[in-house]
Design a protein around this motif. Structure first.
Motif, mmCIF file in Angstrom:
data_model
loop_
_atom_site.group_PDB
_atom_site.id
_atom_site.type_symbol
_atom_site.label_atom_id
_atom_site.label_comp_id
_atom_site.label_asym_id
_atom_site.label_seq_id
_atom_site.Cartn_x
_atom_site.Cartn_y
_atom_site.Cartn_z
ATOM 1 N N LEU A 257 21.281 58.583 46.596
ATOM 2 C CA LEU A 257 22.127 57.720 47.438
ATOM 3 C C LEU A 257 23.379 58.442 47.914
ATOM 4 N N ILE A 258 23.922 59.293 47.064
ATOM 5 C CA ILE A 258 25.102 60.082 47.470
ATOM 6 C C ILE A 258 24.724 60.996 48.624
ATOM 7 N N LEU A 259 23.556 61.627 48.501
ATOM 8 C CA LEU A 259 23.094 62.550 49.542
ATOM 9 C C LEU A 259 22.779 61.798 50.838
ATOM 10 N N LEU A 260 22.208 60.617 50.697
ATOM 11 C CA LEU A 260 21.901 59.801 51.871
ATOM 12 C C LEU A 260 23.200 59.412 52.586
ATOM 13 N N ASP A 261 24.196 58.992 51.806
ATOM 14 C CA ASP A 261 25.485 58.617 52.408
ATOM 15 C C ASP A 261 26.123 59.817 53.110
ATOM 16 N N ARG A 262 25.966 60.985 52.512
ATOM 17 C CA ARG A 262 26.556 62.181 53.122
ATOM 18 C C ARG A 262 25.874 62.504 54.454
ATOM 19 N N ASP A 263 24.545 62.366 54.486
ATOM 20 C CA ASP A 263 23.802 62.566 55.744
ATOM 21 C C ASP A 263 24.329 61.614 56.817
ATOM 22 N N VAL A 264 24.486 60.332 56.426
ATOM 23 C CA VAL A 264 24.953 59.315 57.378
ATOM 24 C C VAL A 264 26.369 59.668 57.848
ATOM 25 N N LEU A 265 27.215 60.058 56.903
ATOM 26 C CA LEU A 265 28.599 60.403 57.250
ATOM 27 C C LEU A 265 28.655 61.572 58.245
ATOM 28 N N ASN A 266 27.843 62.591 58.019
ATOM 29 C CA ASN A 266 27.805 63.746 58.938
ATOM 30 C C ASN A 266 27.502 63.296 60.361
ATOM 31 N N ILE A 267 26.524 62.421 60.474
ATOM 32 C CA ILE A 267 26.100 61.977 61.806
ATOM 33 C C ILE A 267 27.165 61.097 62.461
ATOM 34 N N LEU A 268 27.730 60.172 61.666
ATOM 35 C CA LEU A 268 28.765 59.292 62.237
ATOM 36 C C LEU A 268 29.974 60.104 62.688
ATOM 37 N N THR A 269 30.355 61.092 61.882
ATOM 38 C CA THR A 269 31.515 61.928 62.217
ATOM 39 C C THR A 269 31.268 62.665 63.530
ATOM 40 N N PHE A 270 30.052 63.200 63.663
ATOM 41 C CA PHE A 270 29.704 63.925 64.889
ATOM 42 C C PHE A 270 29.775 62.998 66.107
ATOM 43 N N PHE A 271 29.188 61.813 66.000
ATOM 44 C CA PHE A 271 29.181 60.895 67.148
ATOM 45 C C PHE A 271 30.580 60.382 67.476
ATOM 46 N N ARG A 272 31.403 60.218 66.456
ATOM 47 C CA ARG A 272 32.764 59.745 66.705
ATOM 48 C C ARG A 272 33.557 60.830 67.438
ATOM 49 N N ARG A 273 33.457 62.052 66.918
ATOM 50 C CA ARG A 273 34.220 63.167 67.467
ATOM 51 C C ARG A 273 33.759 63.500 68.887
ATOM 52 N N LYS A 274 32.459 63.591 69.065
ATOM 53 C CA LYS A 274 31.957 64.103 70.334
ATOM 54 C C LYS A 274 31.745 63.034 71.395
ATOM 55 N N PHE A 275 31.264 61.866 70.972
ATOM 56 C CA PHE A 275 30.913 60.857 71.981
ATOM 57 C C PHE A 275 31.748 59.585 71.887
ATOM 58 N N LYS A 276 32.756 59.610 70.996
ATOM 59 C CA LYS A 276 33.665 58.455 70.851
ATOM 60 C C LYS A 276 32.903 57.159 70.552
ATOM 61 N N ILE A 277 31.940 57.288 69.668
ATOM 62 C CA ILE A 277 31.131 56.140 69.263
ATOM 63 C C ILE A 277 31.542 55.801 67.840
ATOM 64 N N ASP A 278 31.800 54.536 67.578
ATOM 65 C CA ASP A 278 32.273 54.173 66.251
ATOM 66 C C ASP A 278 31.322 53.239 65.523
ATOM 67 N N CYS A 279 31.059 53.578 64.269
ATOM 68 C CA CYS A 279 30.265 52.686 63.427
ATOM 69 C C CYS A 279 30.822 52.815 62.021
ATOM 70 N N PRO A 280 31.187 51.706 61.371
ATOM 71 C CA PRO A 280 31.751 51.810 60.022
ATOM 72 C C PRO A 280 30.739 52.435 59.055
ATOM 73 N N LEU A 281 31.229 53.326 58.217
ATOM 74 C CA LEU A 281 30.347 54.043 57.282
ATOM 75 C C LEU A 281 29.573 53.073 56.390
ATOM 76 N N GLU A 282 30.282 52.074 55.858
ATOM 77 C CA GLU A 282 29.610 51.170 54.919
ATOM 78 C C GLU A 282 28.449 50.425 55.587
ATOM 79 N N ALA A 283 28.700 49.949 56.788
ATOM 80 C CA ALA A 283 27.641 49.218 57.499
ATOM 81 C C ALA A 283 26.443 50.135 57.754
ATOM 82 N N ALA A 284 26.725 51.374 58.144
ATOM 83 C CA ALA A 284 25.629 52.307 58.436
ATOM 84 C C ALA A 284 24.853 52.645 57.165
ATOM 85 N N THR A 285 25.558 52.852 56.058
ATOM 86 C CA THR A 285 24.838 53.199 54.819
ATOM 87 C C THR A 285 24.016 52.003 54.326
#
Ligand SMILES: Nc1ncnc2c1ncn2[C@@H]1O[C@H](COP(=O)(O)OP(=O)(O)OP(=O)(O)O)[C@@H](O)[C@H]1O
Ligand SMILES: [Mg+2]
Length: 299
Positions: A257-285
């Motif tokens: 689960l820690i690894l899964l959350d980290r995968d999700v976090l990597n993707i959310l961070t990328f989309f936020r930084r590059k495409f200004k798309i926001d999704c709360p980490l908790e909801a995504a996990t």
């Protein structure tokens, strides 16, 4: 020329005795680091003079190395064996250009008689760069250590097994065709790494696509990539494909689960930084774990 290209070129002039000698060395890879000509003559039933000739030929081409008590197989020798096996099985008929040279693998295009395109991933874990050799003043490359070959064969098998599990259930991964030694044969995926895209049409849709694939891999496949980032997602402007799974872990792994959350976090961070798309980490996990069906994304 890279080691795999050298191997592919050699395949054209390969004679049955060459492969018999290579296979004899490979057969005892786990048990012996060095194999003598006498030992090979004995196991192949070839005359020792013939074996000596083959050994010096393979040594000159860089597929094996001569050491004080015999010869050792090196990475490009294993490339020859893997390519030979794919060809012999009728899966491919030629190898083409490099598709990607990563830290842990070299990936090349391959083709069969019908013109279908594939990708071959040769694992290169333990490969040391020229800079490292200079920096560490190591004069013997770990490539000569046959243990790395064993590690790479294990990695190829693991990634292949993961693809075999995920592809049939509809997770967006390359279609696995076969595994031989340290090499995976898979269908070629078109597109380029998400990291290279400056602008995409509908980033929200792409993010949903990625997260729903992670969810499927986790819930239905019981698998977590644990190396997910924008570098391991290929995109062709329409579809995504998640690549690079040798380090994947199963649901039952204590850190899954820690690894899964980290995968999700990597993707959310990328989309936020590059495409200004926001999704709360908790909801995504929660979504990816299957605890909720809700994915509140703000574009
Ligand atoms: N099935 C495929 N079809 C087309 N190209 C592919 C395929 N698999 C891999 N590639 C290309 O090869 C590159 C390296 O593949 P992969 O990420 O699996 O290996 P890697 O050595 O772990 O890479 P890195 O160290 O950069 O993460 C990819 O970025 C991609 O460009
Ligand atoms: Mg990668």
């Amino acid at each position: 020329m890279s080691s795999a290209e050298q191997a592919a070129r050699f395949l054209k002039e390969l004679e049955p005795e060459d492969i018999r000698v290579l296979l004899a060395i490979e057969k005892v890879l786990r048990a012996r680091e060095q194999v003598s000509a006498d030992y090979i003559a004995n196991s192949t039933k070839l005359h020792v003079d013939e074996v000596e000739y083959r050994l010096s030929r393979l040594n000159a081409k860089g597929f094996i190395v001569k050491r004080n008590q015999g010869y050792s197989l090196v990475s490009s020798g294993l490339d020859v064996i893997a390519l030979y096996a794919f060809v012999k099985r009728g899966l491919i008929s030629g190898m083409g250009r490099a598709l990607g040279v990563g830290k842990e693998a070299d990936v090349f295009e391959a083709i069969n008689d019908k013109g279908d395109l594939y990708a071959i991933k040769f694992f290169r874990i333990g490969r040391i760069s020229f800079r490292d050799i200079k920096r560490k003043r190591a004069y013997t490359s770990p490539l000569y250590s046959h243990q790395w070959l064993v590690v790479n064969m294990g990695a190829a098998k693991r990634e292949y097994m993961v693809l075999k599990k995920l592809y049939p259930i509809g997770v967006a991964v390359p279609e696995p065709i076969a595994v031989e030694r340290h090499a995976i044969l898979m269908r070629k995926v078109f597109g380029s790494r998400l990291s290279e895209w400056r602008d995409i049409d509908n980033p929200k849709r792409v993010l949903i696509e990625i997260l729903s694939n992670l969810r499927k891999a986790y819930i239905e496949g019981g698998i977590v990539s644990s190396d997910l980032s924008e570098y391991n997602i290929l995109y062709d402007g329409e579809k995504i494909c998640i690549i690079d799974w040798p380090q994947a872990v199963g649901k039952e792994h204590p850190n899954s689960l820690i690894l899964l959350d980290r995968d999700v976090l990597n993707i959310l961070t990328f989309f936020r930084r590059k495409f200004k798309i926001d999704c709360p980490l908790e909801a995504a996990t929660f979504y990816v774990r299957g605890w909720s069906d809700n994915l509140p994304i703000k574009a």
